[in-house]
Design a protein around this motif. Structure first.
Motif, PDB file in Angstrom:
ATOM      1  N   ASP A 220      42.489  44.224  36.305  1.00  0.00           N
ATOM      2  CA  ASP A 220      41.841  44.733  37.509  1.00  0.00           C
ATOM      3  C   ASP A 220      42.822  45.483  38.403  1.00  0.00           C
ATOM      4  OD1 ASP A 220      39.163  44.480  37.530  1.00  0.00           O
ATOM      5  OD2 ASP A 220      39.055  42.784  38.891  1.00  0.00           O
ATOM      6  N   GLU A 221      44.108  45.222  38.237  1.00  0.00           N
ATOM      7  CA  GLU A 221      45.158  45.966  38.936  1.00  0.00           C
ATOM      8  C   GLU A 221      45.980  46.646  37.842  1.00  0.00           C
ATOM      9  OE1 GLU A 221      46.978  43.755  42.364  1.00  0.00           O
ATOM     10  OE2 GLU A 221      45.865  42.092  41.455  1.00  0.00           O
ATOM     11  N   ASP A 353      37.479  36.909  37.634  1.00  0.00           N
ATOM     12  CA  ASP A 353      37.302  37.997  38.601  1.00  0.00           C
ATOM     13  C   ASP A 353      36.689  37.479  39.900  1.00  0.00           C
ATOM     14  OD1 ASP A 353      38.385  39.818  36.891  1.00  0.00           O
ATOM     15  OD2 ASP A 353      36.484  40.715  36.265  1.00  0.00           O
ATOM     16  N   THR A 356      39.354  35.566  41.814  1.00  0.00           N
ATOM     17  CA  THR A 356      40.422  36.469  42.256  1.00  0.00           C
ATOM     18  C   THR A 356      39.974  37.315  43.437  1.00  0.00           C
ATOM     19  OG1 THR A 356      41.305  36.572  40.007  1.00  0.00           O
ATOM     20  CG2 THR A 356      41.997  38.289  41.520  1.00  0.00           C
ATOM     21  N   HIS A 357      38.681  37.662  43.463  1.00  0.00           N
ATOM     22  CA  HIS A 357      38.164  38.531  44.528  1.00  0.00           C
ATOM     23  C   HIS A 357      37.616  37.740  45.715  1.00  0.00           C
ATOM     24  CE1 HIS A 357      37.431  42.040  41.487  1.00  0.00           C
ATOM     25  NE2 HIS A 357      38.700  41.752  41.656  1.00  0.00           N
ATOM     26  N   ARG A 367      44.451  33.421  45.881  1.00  0.00           N
ATOM     27  CA  ARG A 367      43.350  33.803  45.005  1.00  0.00           C
ATOM     28  C   ARG A 367      43.683  33.641  43.521  1.00  0.00           C
ATOM     29  NH1 ARG A 367      42.875  38.181  49.003  1.00  0.00           N
ATOM     30  NH2 ARG A 367      41.029  37.775  50.274  1.00  0.00           N
ATOM     31  N   ALA A 445      44.481  48.569  44.827  1.00  0.00           N
ATOM     32  CA  ALA A 445      43.097  48.169  44.565  1.00  0.00           C
ATOM     33  C   ALA A 445      42.989  47.149  43.434  1.00  0.00           C
ATOM     34  CB  ALA A 445      42.266  49.398  44.231  1.00  0.00           C
ATOM     35  N   LYS A 446      41.811  46.533  43.339  1.00  0.00           N
ATOM     36  CA  LYS A 446      41.470  45.638  42.227  1.00  0.00           C
ATOM     37  C   LYS A 446      40.168  46.147  41.593  1.00  0.00           C
ATOM     38  CE  LYS A 446      43.621  41.310  43.788  1.00  0.00           C
ATOM     39  NZ  LYS A 446      44.346  41.836  44.971  1.00  0.00           N
ATOM     40  N   ASN A 447      40.210  47.399  41.160  1.00  0.00           N
ATOM     41  CA  ASN A 447      39.013  48.024  40.598  1.00  0.00           C
ATOM     42  C   ASN A 447      39.242  48.497  39.162  1.00  0.00           C
ATOM     43  OD1 ASN A 447      40.697  50.208  40.903  1.00  0.00           O
ATOM     44  ND2 ASN A 447      39.583  51.084  42.640  1.00  0.00           N
ATOM     45  N   ASP A 482      34.406  49.133  48.612  1.00  0.00           N
ATOM     46  CA  ASP A 482      34.710  47.768  49.037  1.00  0.00           C
ATOM     47  C   ASP A 482      36.001  47.851  49.837  1.00  0.00           C
ATOM     48  OD1 ASP A 482      35.976  45.093  49.018  1.00  0.00           O
ATOM     49  OD2 ASP A 482      34.247  44.553  47.772  1.00  0.00           O
ATOM     50  N   TYR A 485      38.816  45.778  47.972  1.00  0.00           N
ATOM     51  CA  TYR A 485      39.182  45.956  46.569  1.00  0.00           C
ATOM     52  C   TYR A 485      38.964  47.361  46.023  1.00  0.00           C
ATOM     53  CZ  TYR A 485      38.849  40.929  47.044  1.00  0.00           C
ATOM     54  OH  TYR A 485      39.007  39.651  47.490  1.00  0.00           O
ATOM     55  N   ASN A 486      38.239  48.210  46.727  1.00  0.00           N
ATOM     56  CA  ASN A 486      37.955  49.517  46.153  1.00  0.00           C
ATOM     57  C   ASN A 486      37.841  50.578  47.224  1.00  0.00           C
ATOM     58  OD1 ASN A 486      37.421  51.438  44.179  1.00  0.00           O
ATOM     59  ND2 ASN A 486      35.214  51.053  44.190  1.00  0.00           N
TER      60      ASN A 486
END
Length: 608
Positions: A220-221, A353, A356-357, A367, A445-447, A482, A485-486
């Protein structure tokens, strides 16, 4: 009178030779029939082993060994006539050839029986409840069987080599051709198996205890080798408790500890990506994977680990949640008591996920607490897995390593050699011909799982094999906005191109000057795809030697495309333009769905 005696003696000698030749021919025919039957049994065994049918293969091998022994017995039955038969020119060659073939067949059968026993010990272990952590005794016996089989194969190869120069006829000649073709491949397979088991024994602490750093990477990263290193642990091997997980926790519990303050690479000495982020930052254990070459990152991790005052490690392992999910397809569900959840192969990534989010960052462990606990539980289940699960675990693990969802590096040359040969060390290896390798380092980000890359790859080939290559890269952010995260996909993106290539007009100006890697030049940009939007970059290469001329006048176009580790959904759309009057030998290169690395060659030639 003396002349008459000499004449009678010659007639008698000739009669003896005729009788010896007749007897030899009879026994040769029977011996040849038995040897041919032995060869057929060996081929049946080969087919059974290819299908994983060990017991039928073992039966065929025992039959083959008996047939070859029977062939030898037939020749031995000639007794005192055998030396006489070897004096007859044509018969001599066939006798010696049949003896060598029977000897080679016996040794080959013995080698195959030893290797089959080794395979059986893994596929059907004598004690199915022995856990992986306590398996060294069984692996030592497997290794010994592999060594014996390899020695017997080498002896068989020597026997066949002794037939060089012999004018053999009939089935004996075809048998020699078959052995000459098959034995090197069989020997190579046995040698790979022997080296693999030897390396695993070393890895598992057979001769001395070992310690390994273990990392999880979060796709995600995005990072060049998979994702952000979010958790770490220490795996010990070879001690009184076998393989054990000594500790496991979030990476920040180590990097932020005051006693590890010196365990970093200052920004001035760090890779360029750390100088591009704002503000510039030092490189720590959490981001040693700043380049797509895992041995480089793993070796740096071992150095930083030692700088932090920790005992030295013998290697570094890494995996993604996708790899753990593969393991659970064999291990079954695991409970995570601290969170009151059961994790399965189907929900592991989704639950990781979610936590973590959504997990409150202020909780102890932050997280990554759930991920740390899941990894610990799954690894412990893996170490406790009974022997009856080994084969299935090995299969899914191999698929995970092939997809670069898991990577391993060792300080020990024999182990690293095996890992490199399998492509499991994550090394960035070069390749000739057309070559593309994307590398991506996402900053905030985590996208990552929502990013999709499309590569429009156009190659304009010239009659001398040179080419102009254009790659248009589109990064699409498929996720909604987001604030946490995004915001976008702010990333440091590098495309590595063909060897000896130079950047040509039409390239979007690079934002950094990354050095070549394994001989491959690069173009680097800062790219930020907004939520539900996309961003584009283009690189154009002039390549003096892209396609290789073949002896028959054709050219070979070879395309190697490294996918971004632990990421799926990316697409390559190919357009290859041949010179006027040239055609492909078969179908032209197709477009590619990138789920793993791609490497394939295509031939083309002039119609003239």
């Amino acid at each position: 009178m003396g002349r008459r005696r000499r004449r009678l003696a010659l007639v008698a000698a000739a009669a003896v030779l005729v009788v010896a030749g007749v007897f030899a021919a009879v026994h040769l025919k029977t011996a040849g029939s038995k040897a041919t039957s032995g060869k057929a049994a060996l081929l049946r065994a080969e087919a059974h082993l290819g299908n994983g049918d060990i017991e039928p293969a073992r039966t065929d091998l025992v039959e083959a060994k008996a047939d070859f022994a029977g062939a030898k017995d037939e020749l031995d039955a000639l007794g005192p006539l055998l030396p006489i038969g070897k004096a007859i020119p044509f018969v001599r060659v066939q006798l010696r050839g049949t003896q060598a073939f029977a000897r080679a067949g016996q040794r080959l059968s013995e080698a195959a029986i030893e290797l089959t026993n080794a395979a059986s010990a893994v596929a059907d272990p004598p004690d199915p409840n022995v856990p992986v952590a306590d398996a060294l005794v069984q692996l030592r016996s497997v290794y010994a069987a592999l060594q014996r089989g390899l020695a017997a194969l080498d002896a068989s190869i020597d026997d066949v080599a002794s037939l060089n120069g012999y004018r053999l006829v009939g089935p004996l000649a075809s048998a020699r051709r078959d052995l000459v073709e098959r034995l090197p491949e069989a020997r190579a397979k046995a040698a790979r198996a022997e080296a693999g088991v030897r390396a695993f024994l070393a890895f598992a602490g057979d001769q001395r205890p070992r310690r390994y750093l273990v990392f999880s990477q979060n796709p995600d990263e995005v990072r060049p080798t998979g994702g952000f290193i979010g958790t770490y642990g220490v795996l010990t091997a070879g001690g009184p408790d076998g393989l054990t997980l000594e500790r496991y926790a979030g990476i920040e519990t180590w990097t932020r500890a005051p006693e590890h303050e010196q365990a970093k690479v200052p920004v001035a000495d760090a890779p360029l990506v750390f100088q591009s982020v704002q503000p510039p930052s030092n490189q720590t254990l959490a981001n040693v994977n700043a380049t797509p070459d895992w041995p480089t990152g793993a070796e740096l991790a071992s150095e930083l680990w030692a700088k932090g005052g920790e005992p030295p490690v013998d290697g570094v392992l890494s995996f993604t949640p996708d790899f753990l999910a593969r393991m659970l397809t064999v291990l079954g569900p695991v409970d995570v008591p601290e969170f009151g959840e059961t994790v399965t192969a189907a929900n592991l990534i989704e639950r990781a996920d979610f936590h973590t989010h959504e997990e409150p960052a202020e909780l102890v462990g932050g997280r990554k607490r759930f991920v740390s606990e899941v990894v610990r539980v799954v690894l412990q289940r893996l170490l406790d897995a009974p022997a009856q699960q080994w084969r299935d675990l090995a299969k899914v693990a191999a698929k995970g390593f092939d997809a670069r969802e898991a990577l391993a590096w060792s300080k020990e040359a024999p182990v690293e050699e095996v890992l490199g040969g399998l492509g499991w060390d994550g090394a960035f290896s070069g390749a000739g011909g057309d070559f593309v390798a994307p590398s991506e380092f996402e900053f905030t980000a985590k996208n990552g799982r929502g990013l999709r890359r499309t590569f429009d790859h156009r190659v304009e080939l010239r009659p001398d094999g040179s080419a102009r290559v254009t790659t248009d890269m589109t990064v699409a952010n498929t996720l909604p906005p987001d604030p946490a995260y995004n915001i976008d996909s702010q990333s440091y993106v590098t495309l590595y191109g063909p060897r000896d290539a130079t950047i040509a007009d039409g390239t979007d100006p690079p934002d950094a000057d990354e050095p070549p890697l394994a001989g491959h030049p690069s173009a680097t940009w800062l790219m930020a795809a907004p939520p539900l939007g996309e961003v584009h970059r283009r690189v154009v290469w002039e390549v003096p030697r892209l396609a290789a001329r073949q002896k028959d006048g054709s050219f070979a176009y070879r395309l190697t495309w490294r996918h971004l580790a632990a990421h799926t959904g990316d697409v390559v759309r190919l357009e290859i333009e041949l010179p006027d009057g040239w055609r492909w030998d078969e179908a032209p290169p197709p477009s590619i769905q990138l789920t793993s690395a791609y490497a394939r060659s295509f031939r083309y030639r002039s119609r003239k």
